[in-house]
Design an enzyme around this catalytic site. Structure first.
Site, PDB file in Angstrom:
ATOM      1  N   GLU B 279      42.091   7.980 -48.271  1.00  0.00           N
ATOM      2  CA  GLU B 279      43.383   8.613 -48.540  1.00  0.00           C
ATOM      3  C   GLU B 279      43.624   8.772 -50.038  1.00  0.00           C
ATOM      4  OE1 GLU B 279      46.530   6.907 -46.258  1.00  0.00           O
ATOM      5  OE2 GLU B 279      47.808   8.658 -46.556  1.00  0.00           O
ATOM      6  N   GLU B 282      41.681  11.609 -51.113  1.00  0.00           N
ATOM      7  CA  GLU B 282      42.348  12.837 -50.675  1.00  0.00           C
ATOM      8  C   GLU B 282      43.500  13.182 -51.624  1.00  0.00           C
ATOM      9  OE1 GLU B 282      44.061  12.482 -46.789  1.00  0.00           O
ATOM     10  OE2 GLU B 282      44.318  14.648 -46.532  1.00  0.00           O
ATOM     11  N   CYS B 299      49.212   6.870 -41.192  1.00  0.00           N
ATOM     12  CA  CYS B 299      48.766   5.682 -40.427  1.00  0.00           C
ATOM     13  C   CYS B 299      49.675   5.344 -39.259  1.00  0.00           C
ATOM     14  CB  CYS B 299      48.639   4.432 -41.283  1.00  0.00           C
ATOM     15  SG  CYS B 299      48.778   4.658 -42.993  1.00  0.00           S
ATOM     16  N   SER B 319      48.226  13.603 -44.414  1.00  0.00           N
ATOM     17  CA  SER B 319      46.863  13.200 -44.728  1.00  0.00           C
ATOM     18  C   SER B 319      46.016  13.383 -43.477  1.00  0.00           C
ATOM     19  CB  SER B 319      46.845  11.729 -45.143  1.00  0.00           C
ATOM     20  OG  SER B 319      45.533  11.222 -45.044  1.00  0.00           O
ATOM     21  N   LYS B 358      50.742   2.934 -30.888  1.00  0.00           N
ATOM     22  CA  LYS B 358      49.287   2.853 -31.040  1.00  0.00           C
ATOM     23  C   LYS B 358      48.585   3.050 -29.708  1.00  0.00           C
ATOM     24  CE  LYS B 358      48.714   2.120 -35.424  1.00  0.00           C
ATOM     25  NZ  LYS B 358      47.894   3.022 -36.233  1.00  0.00           N
ATOM     26  N   GLU B 361      48.397   6.689 -29.507  1.00  0.00           N
ATOM     27  CA  GLU B 361      47.415   7.200 -30.466  1.00  0.00           C
ATOM     28  C   GLU B 361      45.991   7.037 -29.923  1.00  0.00           C
ATOM     29  OE1 GLU B 361      46.837   4.897 -34.055  1.00  0.00           O
ATOM     30  OE2 GLU B 361      46.539   6.717 -35.225  1.00  0.00           O
ATOM     31  N   GLU B 366      41.906  13.695 -29.464  1.00  0.00           N
ATOM     32  CA  GLU B 366      41.103  13.824 -30.702  1.00  0.00           C
ATOM     33  C   GLU B 366      40.428  12.508 -31.057  1.00  0.00           C
ATOM     34  OE1 GLU B 366      44.938  14.180 -31.748  1.00  0.00           O
ATOM     35  OE2 GLU B 366      44.573  15.496 -30.041  1.00  0.00           O
ATOM     36  N   CYS B 503      55.552  -2.059 -40.241  1.00  0.00           N
ATOM     37  CA  CYS B 503      54.932  -2.675 -39.061  1.00  0.00           C
ATOM     38  C   CYS B 503      55.457  -4.076 -38.758  1.00  0.00           C
ATOM     39  CB  CYS B 503      53.428  -2.728 -39.231  1.00  0.00           C
ATOM     40  SG  CYS B 503      52.707  -1.116 -39.546  1.00  0.00           S
TER      41      CYS B 503
END
Lengths: 163, 574
Positions: B279, B282, B299, B319, B358, B361, B366, B503
């Site tokens: 990142e 990036e 994230c 990102s 999560k 996710e 993907e 988190c």
């Protein structure tokens, strides 16, 4: 003008409420139902987008009121009066019987699109209690056992009209 | 001007506009609440906080009645207590009596209240609501039969998170909490953050339980079961075992996971370092090639869904880095599989996360290659705590152990991912290195630490001023995006965490979490950082090795294939 996409019919309705906020929600829903006969999923989403409200909120408000329906009316729209007089004369039994015979719940439309069922508070015909209205035709002093024949009669009209 | 009132005969001062509940609590009395939530609009819906006010005929809800000078409040008069007891009895009359089988058993406010009020028999005939479980989403399970209509989920979703996936529907006895069109959560705009699960006083909302699948995998001799644990887990898990909030149980957790039968224990903080390598590269590339800026971190999976649904215009700003969970998942089933000589299909990869999103996710299409998901199951902090208890493991008495190579080493930059602002801090440390060849003199970025929902700072790297922000809570994120669209804010790099505070306050964390507990968890992470030997991600030797032996360099072709992803707009209300 911030009218975005939506079902074609309702775009002019939304356009009549430029720069509207959440206080326009109910009149807008009423106009949409007036034009489309019910509140389609697409219409609920489009109204929400127009007013900047999430679809869940629009749906929440709309389900609070009996006047809004979420499926198109059937060819024969049955209104069951649940006013006080009808209630004491057994309108609850009528409603239950209609739901059983038609296999739909109040507020729904049968799959064949023939009948839809709605509960209303008083249709001003207390002398006929318990009373139902089918497309504006009143049927009074009914009992649960009158229901099958009544429905059959409308079903037959349907085939007659088809002939 | 302070407002003097008396609570049970004692004089207390209230602030102007303050509701009675706060001064009552300051006076040392506890009035029970079900629908009250700090920072949310008081609704007085549950009526459990009713108190008697001298001279008024009815009982008043203390959460929604403003203090007035001279009010004489009685919090525990026989009338008030009786009213509360009746309310709970009526709630129980419509509640399914399946406490023993409930996900919330032992952590249920309704259960606590029934106990506190000494309810020992049923006074009203049982008429439980019919169950219509919604298990359509990969992350959150809803059981409307257990809902007491307090509306906390609705308010946290709308007022704090800015999502409003659910609302009250219907009227009177037909009232229910529902997503649009009474549809399943899977096709709603829910971002699966799980803040509603934490807010819910009963078991009407819970995570989708994955412990069964994990236990099954652990029993399967054919499978190598690997597990990773997220940066925040080690400072929150201890609370489930009676340890003080903020106690770091990193080593105990690794020991417990081995005893449960996991074949390898990896640290997601390792892949947080990996995320930072990618990142920050990036970021530097975007700074050098002119965009698109601001770069938005990626994230937090709830935030990703939030952008895809509500602000698709900002998708190019996200990102492309996968989250640490998914990066580690990808290198486990490729690099680790090869090193260990295991067929990827025989690896069952588990992630322990502070998060319900999560789970969603991990299930995104993907996040799989050749039909194999990179992560097979996600457990929340609460679920792993349950598994540890089920396994008869006395966490506090274990000897600390280390996580396993090759993904067991971390820098403290990866560790502070658990606190809101941590990703930004870690990324800037590394970006400074990339741009100047050395880490920044001032490693700690105090401006973006702390509990505020929107924190901004300006940092200078290699003569270039960077405007950065750390935002937590998607409601705050929405504000920032809208202000940027209106030209009111200009930023180069923004960290966004779905849950308020990051988190440590995730939707999968232990139920018992007041603001002070959250602060202790955050302090624990920064304490680890302060005493850390390696505080910049690139100093992680296992990361260096991974690049040397497998990935090549950040943003390489292989990195792109394994560690990066793409997003697309979602029309959830279709």
């Amino acid at each position: 003008m911030k009218v975005k996409t939506g079902p074609e019919k309702i775009i002019p309705i939304l356009a009549a409420y430029p720069e509207a906020g959440r206080d326009s929600l109910i009149p807008l829903l009423q106009d949409v139902q007036e034009a489309e006969g019910y509140l389609s999923r697409e219409a609920v989403v489009a109204v929400g987008r127009h007013l900047g409200l999430p679809a869940g909120k629009v749906y929440g408000v709309a389900t609070f009121y009996n006047q809004f329906r979420f499926s198109p009316r059937g060819r024969y729209h049955i209104q069951v009066c649940r006013g006080t007089a009808c209630h004491v004369r057994g309108s609850g039994t009528l409603l239950g019987r209609l739901e059983r015979e038609l296999k739909i719940a109040a507020g729904e439309t049968g799959r064949d699109g023939l009948f839809s069922l709605e509960v209303v508070s008083c249709i001003g015909a207390c002398g006929l209690a318990p009373v139902i209205s089918v497309n504006g035709e009143y049927h009074g002093h009914l009992t649960g056992d009158d229901i099958p024949a009544l429905l059959e009669d409308y079903r037959n009209r349907e085939t007659d009209e088809d002939d | 001007m302070k407002i003097p009132i008396t609570v049970n005969g004692r004089t207390v001062e209230a602030e102007p506009g303050e509701m009675l509940l706060a001064p009552i609590r300051r006076a040392g009395y506890s009035v029970p609440t079900l629908c009250y939530g700090e920072g949310m609009t008081p609704t007085g819906a549950c009526r459990l906080c009713v108190v008697e006010i001298e001279g008024r005929s009815g009982l008043a809800t203390s959460c929604a009645t403003p203090a007035e000078a001279g009010m004489e409040v009685l919090t525990h008069s026989p009338r008030a207590v009786e009213a509360r007891r009746t309310i709970v009895e009526l709630l129980l009359a419509r509640h399914p009596d399946d406490c023993l089988y409930c996900a919330r058993h032992g952590f249920c406010r309704l259960q606590d209240l029934a106990e506190d009020l000494g309810i020992r028999r049923r006074r009203f005939p049982a008429d439980p609501l019919p169950t219509r479980l919604d298990i359509s989403s990969p992350a959150i399970a809803r059981d409307p039969a257990k809902c007491i209509l307090c509306g906390k989920c609705v308010r946290v979703c709308e007022e704090i998170q800015g999502v409003a996936a659910i609302d009250f529907s219907g009227r009177g006895s037909e009232t229910r909490i529902a997503a649009a069109f009474d549809e399943g959560m899977n096709i709603s705009s829910c971002v699966y953050c799980g803040q509603c699960v934490r807010a819910c006083p009963t078991g009407a909302l819970a995570e989708q339980d994955s412990t069964g699948r994990v236990l099954e995998a652990l029993q399967d001799p054919e499978l190598t079961v690997v597990v990773q644990h997220a940066p925040s887990i080690s400072v929150t898990l201890g609370e489930e075992f009676g340890l003080p909030a903020g106690k770091d149980v990193d080593g105990l957790l690794a020991a417990a996971l081995r005893r449960l039968g996991f074949d390898r224990v990896f640290d997601t903080s390792f892949s947080a370092d990996l995320t930072i390598m990618e990142e920050s590269s990036e970021l530097v590339r975007r700074l050098e090639t002119g965009g698109p800026l601001p770069l938005l971190t990626s994230c937090s999976p709830g935030w990703i869904k939030f952008v895809e649904e509500f602000h698709p215009r900002f998708i190019p700003h996200l990102s492309t880095c996968k989250s640490p969970q998914q990066m580690l998942g990808a290198v486990i089933k490729t690099h680790f599989a090869k090193l260990a000589g295991i067929v990827p299909g025989k690896i069952f990869s588990v992630a322990i996360m502070p998060c319900t999103a999560k789970k969603f996710e991990a299930a995104r299409p993907e996040m799989a290659r050749e039909g194999l998901p990179d992560i097979d199951a996600v457990l929340t902090t609460r679920e792993i705590a349950r598994m540890i208890r089920m396994g008869g493991i006395d966490l506090a008495r274990l000897e600390p152990e280390e996580s396993d190579p090759p993904f067991g080493e971390r820098t403290t930059a990866g560790k502070i991912f658990g606190a809101g602002g941590g990703v930004m801090e870690a990324a800037l440390r590394n970006a400074h290195y990339l741009l100047t060849g050395s880490p920044p003199e001032r490693l700690e970025l105090k401006e973006i630490r702390g509990p505020a929902g929107i924190k901004e700072a300006e940092v200078e790297i290699a003569g270039r001023k960077l405007r950065v922000a750390a935002v937590s809570g998607t409601g705050n994120a929405r504000r920032v995006l809208e202000e940027m669209e209106a030209g009111l804010r200009e930023l180069d790099f923004i960290e966004v965490m779905t849950c308020p505070g990051g988190c440590v306050n995730g939707g999968g964390q232990p139920y018992t979490a007041d603001p002070e507990t959250i602060r202790k968890r955050v302090r624990a992470l920064y304490r680890l950082d302060r005493s850390g030997e390696r505080r910049v991600s690139r100093e992680n030797r296992s990361i260096q090795r991974l690049y040397r032996e497998f990935l090549g360099e950040p943003l390489s072709e292989k990195s792109h294939r394994l560690l990066h992803t793409a997003y697309s707009p979602r029309d959830v209300t279709k």
